[in-house]
Design an enzyme around this catalytic site. Structure first.
Site, PDB file in Angstrom:
ATOM      1  N   CYS A  24     -13.395  45.233 -32.452  1.00 42.57           N
ATOM      2  CA  CYS A  24     -13.953  44.291 -33.421  1.00 42.57           C
ATOM      3  C   CYS A  24     -13.240  42.943 -33.313  1.00 42.57           C
ATOM      4  O   CYS A  24     -12.037  42.850 -33.560  1.00 42.57           O
ATOM      5  CB  CYS A  24     -13.795  44.904 -34.812  1.00 42.57           C
ATOM      6  SG  CYS A  24     -13.968  43.756 -36.167  1.00 42.57           S
TER       7      CYS A  24
ATOM      8  N   CYS B  91     -11.234  41.653 -36.320  1.00 41.42           N
ATOM      9  CA  CYS B  91     -10.026  42.462 -36.523  1.00 41.42           C
ATOM     10  C   CYS B  91      -8.905  41.957 -35.628  1.00 41.42           C
ATOM     11  O   CYS B  91      -7.759  41.843 -36.049  1.00 41.42           O
ATOM     12  CB  CYS B  91     -10.295  43.924 -36.185  1.00 41.42           C
ATOM     13  SG  CYS B  91     -11.506  44.708 -37.244  1.00 41.42           S
TER      14      CYS B  91
END
Length: 139
Positions: free
Chosen positions: A58, A61
């Site tokens: 991600c 992230c």
């Protein structure tokens, strides 16, 4: 803003692990036992737990991981945990993680607050508010 919808990604390879998600004082949690131990330790020490549910694939992230590590070094009265949603799929589902990153703020295992998305100003704001509400521990 800045979150990935959680879906089961086939782990193509480990080239994603170029970001150190667990730098600073961040503890990487890979088992339910480790989670329980950390929460118990925090409870005994009167620490607030911040749990970052992330995924290595991600983008947001990865973007916030170094900042999260930085905060962990600054706010040592809190325990910073990192849960990889792919490592702990069932566990993450039990927390109803719909997008990554999701940050939970816990006291004695109870949720005080949560934040969805890689929103640095908002994350800092929540940490500061909670930190300011803590009794000062004199070393």
């Amino acid at each position: 803003m800045g979150s990935c919808v959680s879906k089961n990604h086939a782990k193509d390879n480990d080239s994603d692990h170029d970001v150190d998600f667990a730098a600073g004082n961040v503890k990487l949690i890979t088992t339910k036992e480790a989670w329980d131990q950390s929460l118990e330790e925090a409870r005994r020490g009167g620490k607030i737990v911040i749990a970052n549910f992330s995924a290595t694939w991600c983008g947001p992230c990865k973007m916030i991981a170094p900042y999260y590590s930085e905060l962990s070094e600054k706010y040592t009265s809190m325990m910073f945990l990192l849960v990889d949603v792919d490592d702990l799929t069932d566990f993450s589902t039990s927390w109803d993680i719909k997008a990554t990153p999701t940050f939970f703020f816990l006291k004695d295992g109870q949720q005080l607050d949560k934040l969805v998305g890689a929103n640095k100003p908002e994350l800092l704001k929540k940490i500061v508010v909670i930190n300011d509400s803590l009794p000062e521990y004199k070393q």
